[in-house]
Design an enzyme around this catalytic site. Structure first.
Site, PDB file in Angstrom:
ATOM      1  N   ARG A 104     -56.070  64.009  32.192  1.00 23.64           N
ATOM      2  CA  ARG A 104     -55.129  62.875  32.084  1.00 23.64           C
ATOM      3  C   ARG A 104     -53.968  63.361  31.221  1.00 23.64           C
ATOM      4  O   ARG A 104     -54.165  63.750  30.073  1.00 23.64           O
ATOM      5  CB  ARG A 104     -55.816  61.660  31.456  1.00 23.64           C
ATOM      6  CG  ARG A 104     -54.832  60.584  31.084  1.00 23.64           C
ATOM      7  CD  ARG A 104     -55.469  59.266  30.749  1.00 23.64           C
ATOM      8  NE  ARG A 104     -55.929  58.615  31.967  1.00 23.64           N
ATOM      9  CZ  ARG A 104     -56.221  57.315  32.042  1.00 23.64           C
ATOM     10  NH1 ARG A 104     -56.120  56.546  30.987  1.00 23.64           N
ATOM     11  NH2 ARG A 104     -56.633  56.786  33.187  1.00 23.64           N
ATOM     12  N   HIS A 131     -52.063  58.189  40.110  1.00 23.65           N
ATOM     13  CA  HIS A 131     -53.392  57.882  39.561  1.00 23.65           C
ATOM     14  C   HIS A 131     -54.353  57.752  40.762  1.00 23.65           C
ATOM     15  O   HIS A 131     -54.833  56.661  41.074  1.00 23.65           O
ATOM     16  CB  HIS A 131     -53.325  56.579  38.760  1.00 23.65           C
ATOM     17  CG  HIS A 131     -54.521  56.302  37.908  1.00 23.65           C
ATOM     18  ND1 HIS A 131     -55.561  57.197  37.741  1.00 23.65           N
ATOM     19  CD2 HIS A 131     -54.850  55.208  37.172  1.00 23.65           C
ATOM     20  CE1 HIS A 131     -56.457  56.662  36.933  1.00 23.65           C
ATOM     21  NE2 HIS A 131     -56.066  55.463  36.573  1.00 23.65           N
ATOM     22  N   GLN A 134     -57.899  55.918  40.708  1.00 27.55           N
ATOM     23  CA  GLN A 134     -57.888  54.455  40.739  1.00 27.55           C
ATOM     24  C   GLN A 134     -57.791  53.943  42.175  1.00 27.55           C
ATOM     25  O   GLN A 134     -58.396  52.937  42.538  1.00 27.55           O
ATOM     26  CB  GLN A 134     -56.710  53.932  39.910  1.00 27.55           C
ATOM     27  CG  GLN A 134     -56.662  52.415  39.827  1.00 27.55           C
ATOM     28  CD  GLN A 134     -57.819  51.828  39.032  1.00 27.55           C
ATOM     29  OE1 GLN A 134     -58.087  52.259  37.925  1.00 27.55           O
ATOM     30  NE2 GLN A 134     -58.517  50.839  39.596  1.00 27.55           N
ATOM     31  N   ASP A 219     -49.556  46.025  37.867  1.00 26.75           N
ATOM     32  CA  ASP A 219     -49.919  46.897  36.737  1.00 26.75           C
ATOM     33  C   ASP A 219     -48.980  46.521  35.593  1.00 26.75           C
ATOM     34  O   ASP A 219     -48.002  45.779  35.791  1.00 26.75           O
ATOM     35  CB  ASP A 219     -49.737  48.373  37.173  1.00 26.75           C
ATOM     36  CG  ASP A 219     -50.235  49.378  36.140  1.00 26.75           C
ATOM     37  OD1 ASP A 219     -50.906  48.983  35.177  1.00 26.75           O
ATOM     38  OD2 ASP A 219     -49.930  50.583  36.306  1.00 26.75           O
ATOM     39  N   CYS A 259     -55.359  47.642  37.915  1.00 26.75           N
ATOM     40  CA  CYS A 259     -56.160  48.793  37.491  1.00 26.75           C
ATOM     41  C   CYS A 259     -56.722  48.629  36.083  1.00 26.75           C
ATOM     42  O   CYS A 259     -57.695  49.288  35.731  1.00 26.75           O
ATOM     43  CB  CYS A 259     -55.336  50.075  37.584  1.00 26.75           C
ATOM     44  SG  CYS A 259     -53.904  50.098  36.489  1.00 26.75           S
ATOM     45  N   ARG A 287     -64.775  52.488  39.868  1.00 24.25           N
ATOM     46  CA  ARG A 287     -64.336  53.808  39.391  1.00 24.25           C
ATOM     47  C   ARG A 287     -65.545  54.725  39.244  1.00 24.25           C
ATOM     48  O   ARG A 287     -65.496  55.908  39.578  1.00 24.25           O
ATOM     49  CB  ARG A 287     -63.622  53.681  38.027  1.00 24.25           C
ATOM     50  CG  ARG A 287     -62.318  52.909  38.033  1.00 24.25           C
ATOM     51  CD  ARG A 287     -61.224  53.668  38.733  1.00 24.25           C
ATOM     52  NE  ARG A 287     -60.983  54.973  38.150  1.00 24.25           N
ATOM     53  CZ  ARG A 287     -60.247  55.208  37.059  1.00 24.25           C
ATOM     54  NH1 ARG A 287     -59.636  54.217  36.443  1.00 24.25           N
ATOM     55  NH2 ARG A 287     -60.080  56.448  36.600  1.00 24.25           N
TER      56      ARG A 287
END
Ligand code: CP
Ligand code: NVA
Length: 303
Positions: A104, A131, A134, A219, A259, A287
Site C-alpha cells: 500500500r 485499489h 477493493q 468514497d 469501501c 475483502r
C-alpha cells in the site's frame, strides 16, 4: 513461468477475474464451515504499508493465516525502506525471502518499480491511482446479491480517485456501464476515461448518474495524503452525498457501496450507513474472501 502481479484489474483477464470472484464465494462458505484448505503452509506474505489501514491489513493477515501461511507486517518506520534504501534493492531482497508481497503506497509508479525487481507476485493494496483488491470484494458482493453485473449501470458519486479509477477498469473487465458524477476539477484521469469511452461517462449531476442504475458507489472526499484539502473539499463536494433522495433515482433494488472508512454526513448519509439492509459490512468482509482467492491464484502458480 513468468511472475504474475496484480497491480490493477487489467493484469488479469475478464475470465480470470470472474473465476476468482466465484472462488471467493466458495472460500467464504468453506470458511464458515471451518474447512478452508491450508494449502500454503510455510508460505510467507510480506505486507508493506506506507499508508494506514484496517480492512486491508486485517483481511490479508487473517486470510494468509487461514490458508496455512504466515503474514509479515512491514512499515517504512521500522525498515530500511523508510531510511532511503532504494526500492529496487528492497524489492530484490524482500522477494528473495517471501513468497508474495502486497504493497500500500502513494504513487502507482512505486508499485510498478517494485514489481519489476520482484521475483514473486506483487499485489496492489492501494495506490494513489488504483485499489483493485477493493473491486474484487465489491464485484463479489454485487454478484452474491444480484448475480452477474454484466449489462447493468453503475453510478460513481464523488471524487475521481483511486476507487473511481478502479471502477473504470471494472466497467471494462466486468462489462457494465459506469456514470461518474464529480465536481469540476475532480474528474478521473482523462486518458483512462478516453480509453473506456464506450462504457464510461463523466458528468457533474449525481441525480443524472444515479438514474435507473443498479449500484451506487461513493468514497471519502479527501483520500489518504489529501488530508490538508479536507475542509476545502467539504465545500466543493456539497451536493455529492449518497443518501435516500439520491437512491430514489436509482432502480428500486439498487445496492449502494462504500469501501470504508466512511465519513457519515459527508459523502454518505448516516441513515444509509446505519440501514440494517446495507451490504456495506458484507462488502468489507468480502475483502477477506476475495483476497484469499487472489492469494491462492497467485501462490499456486509459484508452487
Ligand atoms: N477499504 C480499505 O481498503 O480499508 P482500509 O484502508 O482500512 O484498509
Ligand atoms: N480513496 C481512499 C480509499 C481508502 C480505502 C483513499 O485512498 O484514502
Amino acid at each position: 513461468m513468468s511472475v504474475r502481479h496484480f497491480l490493477s484489474l487489467l493484469d488479469f483477464s475478464s475470465d480470470e477475474l470472474r473465476s476468482l470472484i466465484a472462488r471467493a464465494s466458495e472460500l467464504k462458505q468453506l470458511h464458515y464451515r471451518r474447512e478452508t484448505p491450508q494449502r500454503f503452509s510455510g508460505y510467507v506474505l510480506g505486507m508493506i504499508f506506507e499508508k494506514s489501514s484496517t480492512r486491508t491489513r486485517v483481511s490479508f493477515e487473517a486470510g494468509m493465516q487461514q490458508l496455512g501461511g504466515h503474514a509479515m507486517f512491514l512499515s517504512p518506520q521500522d525498515t530500511q525502506l523508510g531510511r532511503g534504501e532504494p526500492l529496487e534493492d528492497s524489492a530484490r531482497v524482500i522477494s528473495s525471502m517471501v513468497d508474495i508481497i502486497m504493497i500500500r503506497t502513494f504513487g502507482h509508479d512505486i508499485l510498478e518499480r517494485f514489481a519489476s525487481y520482484s521475483r514473486v507476485p506483487v499485489i496492489n493494496a492501494l495506490s494513489d491511482s488504483f485499489h483493485p483488491c477493493q473491486l474484487l470484494a465489491d464485484m463479489q458482493t454485487f454478484s452474491e446479491h444480484r448475480g452477474s453485473i454484466s449489462g447493468h449501470s453503475v453510478a460513481w458519486i464523488g471524487d475521481g480517485n483511486n476507487m473511481c479509477q478502479s471502477y473504470i477498469n471494472a466497467a471494462r473487465q466486468f462489462d457494465f456501464e459506469l456514470r461518474i458524477a464529480c465536481p469540476t476539477g475532480f474528474e478521473p484521469d482523462p486518458d483512462l476515461v478516453a480509453a473506456n469511452r464506450d462504457r464510461v461517462a463523466v458528468m457533474q449531476d449525481p441525480a443524472e448518474a444515479a438514474r435507473d442504475c443498479s449500484l451506487v458507489v461513493t468514497d471519502v472526499y479527501a483520500s489518504m495524503g489529501q488530508e490538508r484539502e479536507q475542509e476545502q473539499r467539504l465545500q466543493l463536494f456539497a451536493g455529492y452525498q449518497v443518501n435516500a433522495e439520491l437512491m430514489s433515482r436509482a432502480r428500486g433494488d439498487a445496492l449502494y457501496m462504500h469501501c470504508l472508512p466512511a465519513h457519515r454526513g459527508e459523502e454518505i448519509s448516516s441513515e444509509l450507513m446505519d440501514n440494517p439492509d446495507t451490504v456495506i459490512w458484507e462488502e468489507a468482509e468480502n475483502r477477506l474472501h476475495a483476497q484469499k482467492a487472489l492469494l491462492e491464484f497467485l501462490l499456486q502458480r509459484q508452487a
